[in-house]
Design an enzyme around this catalytic site. Sequence first.
Site, PDB file in Angstrom:
ATOM      1  CE  LYS A 133      -4.176  -2.104   1.708  1.00 20.25           C
ATOM      2  NZ  LYS A 133      -3.704  -3.491   1.884  1.00 20.25           N
TER       3      LYS A 133
HETATM    4  C1  LIG Z   1      -4.298  -4.550   1.329  1.00 21.33           C
HETATM    5  C2  LIG Z   1      -3.493  -5.793   1.164  1.00 21.33           C
HETATM    6  C3  LIG Z   1      -3.838  -6.791   0.226  1.00 21.33           C
HETATM    7  C4  LIG Z   1      -5.102  -6.705  -0.621  1.00 21.33           C
HETATM    8  O1  LIG Z   1      -5.075  -5.627  -1.516  1.00 21.33           O
HETATM    9  P1  LIG Z   1      -6.321  -5.282  -2.451  1.00 21.33           P
HETATM   10  O2  LIG Z   1      -6.257  -3.828  -2.713  1.00 21.33           O
HETATM   11  O3  LIG Z   1      -7.497  -5.684  -1.680  1.00 21.33           O
HETATM   12  O4  LIG Z   1      -6.155  -6.047  -3.696  1.00 21.33           O
HETATM   13  C5  LIG Z   1      -3.023  -7.894   0.102  1.00 21.33           C
HETATM   14  N1  LIG Z   1      -1.921  -8.039   0.858  1.00 21.33           N
HETATM   15  C6  LIG Z   1      -1.549  -7.118   1.767  1.00 21.33           C
HETATM   16  C7  LIG Z   1      -0.329  -7.361   2.579  1.00 21.33           C
HETATM   17  C8  LIG Z   1      -2.309  -5.954   1.941  1.00 21.33           C
HETATM   18  O5  LIG Z   1      -1.931  -5.044   2.853  1.00 21.33           O
END
Ligand SMILES: *Cc1c(COP(=O)(O)O)cnc(C)c1O
Length: 453
Positions: A111
């Site tokens: 993120k």
């Molecule tokens: C947020 C997150 C995801 C999922 O991401 P999406 O935007 O829902 O596709 C997967 N792995 C980690 C470690 C995350 O923080």
Amino acid sequence: MMRFLSTRGQTQPLRFSEAVATGLAPDGGLYLPETLPDLSGELNRFEGLGYADLCFEFLRIFATDIEPGTLRAIVQKSYTKFSHPEIAPLKQLAPNLHVLELFHGPTLAFKDFALQLLGNLYEHQCAVRHESINVLGATSGDTGAAAIHGLLGKPGTAIFILYPNGRVSPLQERQMACTGASNVFALAVDGTFDDAQSALKEIFGDQRFRTGHRLSAVNSINLARVLAQCVYYLHAWLKLPAGDRGNVEFVVPTGNFGNVLAGWLLQQMGVPIRGFKVATNQNDILYRLFTTGEYRLGDVHPSLAPSMDIQVASNFERFLYFSLGRDATRLREVMQTFKTTGVYRFENFDRGTFSASRCTDAEIPGIIARVHRDYGYVADPHTACAFKEHNPDRVSIVLSTASPAKFPETIRKAIKVEPTHPTLEALKSVPIVKHELPATPAAIRAFIDAHAV
Ligand SMILES: *Cc1c(COP(=O)(O)O)cnc(C)c1O
């Protein structure tokens, strides 16, 4: 001038900065470019660019209302806090198997790619408009930490993140509550994540409060997040030998469909990618959709891959819009049916180049152990879901979304070794500064009144 439209078709087209500042469109839809650019003739030009340069060249196609020199500076600043020189290194594990590591940012999860950029875009907007902004969000894990690190210390901004007291992992709490920044407020509410979420909803529903404090929401549907995520797919694709590129399948651990949507959009822009595999955990609404054509709401079962514990995949609406031939009226009908009945059955659902896999909690530790044994690689529990099955005849890139050091207990159970990371070790000696509050809109409002910028 590139303009952006809502998937639900009932709003005025906006420019990039406006769509980013707005987040969710007023008609409840999600913003998308009016037309997707065709990149097929530009790929040569991207060859050999470093991560930040590539990101700038890509984003300038969309962010036409930001002066290029300014945009370049914003982008460059957004990738300075990554600890790996390649930002998103691609590692080869076996002849046809690569892993794209997306966890070298400040909070050690993917993120950061979007939220570092979004923080700098917000800062730029505050400066241009001579206004402050107060960002508000609720989190059960990674998003809150990444949003905080996107904004910490930025003049003209404050960020308030609600989380259920005692119910996020100790490391995640430290990532939010040990920053030492005076514009960051970690609000540990007395209740569950859903309590925090519903208090937040009420606060955002209060128009006067919302506009009075120039509140902005952190959520995964922001246009800038999706576009920022396209870049690491492109960067990885450009690193493959030319003969492999058209053959590659990206395998993506996903919950909200945000991560994988970005790759798919890039494919729609003319980058030849063979396909995508959506890897869910036991919260498998997307797996069921891609295997049966039925989009049906389920209960959320907390899992070992908590950042994919979702009920509805909010970014799926963007894919749906395209798969319905950009018919916003049809899209509104589908979303309305889904909202009222909790299910939508597609006739002849066209899954395009998508496939899907699902991984239960019972399987995750075994997969972590197998990947470690076969490739000497430690995958975090989210990434493990993407290693569930691998077709050795196909070129695969698995997206690794978090550092295994964020999930030491699960990893220890699987391979008897506890991974560590210097960033997380350093946090353990920093005092926690959190504000404990009841999960009521009144208490949260009063706190924001007292601390907003
Ligand atoms: C947020 C997150 C995801 C999922 O991401 P999406 O935007 O829902 O596709 C997967 N792995 C980690 C470690 C995350 O923080």
